[in-house]
Design an enzyme around this catalytic site. Sequence first.
Site, short mmCIF file in Angstrom:
data_model
loop_
_atom_site.label_atom_id
_atom_site.label_comp_id
_atom_site.label_asym_id
_atom_site.label_seq_id
_atom_site.Cartn_x
_atom_site.Cartn_y
_atom_site.Cartn_z
N THR A 1 0.85 -1.19 0.00
CA THR A 1 0.00 0.00 0.00
C THR A 1 0.88 1.24 0.00
OG1 THR A 1 -0.17 -0.14 2.42
CG2 THR A 1 -1.95 -1.13 1.13
N LEU A 2 0.43 2.28 -0.72
CA LEU A 2 1.23 3.48 -0.93
C LEU A 2 0.77 4.62 -0.03
CD1 LEU A 2 1.33 3.40 -4.84
CD2 LEU A 2 3.10 2.60 -3.25
N ASN A 3 1.71 5.45 0.36
CA ASN A 3 1.37 6.64 1.14
C ASN A 3 0.43 7.52 0.33
OD1 ASN A 3 3.16 5.77 3.13
ND2 ASN A 3 4.88 6.92 2.28
N GLY A 4 -0.64 7.96 0.96
CA GLY A 4 -1.60 8.81 0.28
C GLY A 4 -2.67 8.05 -0.48
N GLY A 5 -2.63 6.71 -0.42
CA GLY A 5 -3.66 5.90 -1.07
C GLY A 5 -3.13 5.11 -2.25
N GLY A 6 -3.85 4.08 -2.62
CA GLY A 6 -3.45 3.24 -3.73
C GLY A 6 -2.48 2.16 -3.29
N ASP B 1 -5.72 -2.95 7.75
CA ASP B 1 -6.47 -4.17 8.05
C ASP B 1 -7.68 -4.30 7.12
OD1 ASP B 1 -4.65 -4.16 10.17
OD2 ASP B 1 -6.11 -3.22 11.52
#
Length: 296
Positions: free
Chosen positions: A201-206, A234
């Site tokens: 998972t990436l910082n800021g979403g996605g 989670d």
Amino acid sequence: MVGLDVVGIGNLNYDIIMLVDHFPEFHEKVNAGEAFFGLGGAAANTISWLATFGLRTGYIGAVGRDEIGGAHLAYFRKLGVDTGGIKVVDVPSGVAVAMVHGEDKRIVKYPGANLMKEVDPGYISRARHVHLSSNPHAIIERVVNFANERGITVSLDIGEAELPGEIEERVDYLMMNEDEYRRKFGSLDLSLSRARNLVVTLNGGGALVRDENGNVHEIRGLSARVVDSTGAGDSFDAGVIYGILNGWSLEDAARLGMVLAYLTVQKVGARSAIVPLEKAMEVARENGIELPFKEL
């Protein structure tokens, strides 16, 4: 014995979350603008989503012989989660206290009863899939090896924990966030991990995903005002697991994970945003995300 789709293995905590406008300095007292008190534990949050979505779920963990322990068991039973793998011990249940300021948070944990959980191979044998989060190395190694021998798939949210290469390559779905992956491997090169499938998972979403054939895809995030990020990972895990158990591609499964994380960060508390599958389907459609849901 009744078969299970997923068995979760991990901690069972009582979460105390306070939203503050700044973190206190030495000897400073600050008032929280908002507070949340509720049940938590990373794998338990994931299992709560999956049970709500209608999967047959079970859990391996430990709670104290106290009100918090009783609340965990009652909550799971209400959702239909099998609690046969949860020990009740004469040690206080685990507690986690968090202060949250925007996307930054500070957490103090008391593990308590969580240190006394025991893995029952017979219980794991009932599952199609096992999900681990917040576990010591010995439990991870034992479960991964046992599951591999029995043809049970494994997902592992490893966090900062060390994982020997020979165990990592037996993990079907390794889940990490961007910061954890960079610290472990030195870059975002997904080929550096030996896991069969990888979700970062990436910082800021996605997220970035790599499937067992080496195909890499980037999943674009959804824009949301972050109120509290507790439990977002989670929730993401739950979406991935639901998708793969329903035969979806890893890319589509991660898109569902993104939707569930999007819902979670807009609420205070790890489980406040849990909704029925129909609502998750609706949110996905509203955001232009096409997923291969079966008609309910």
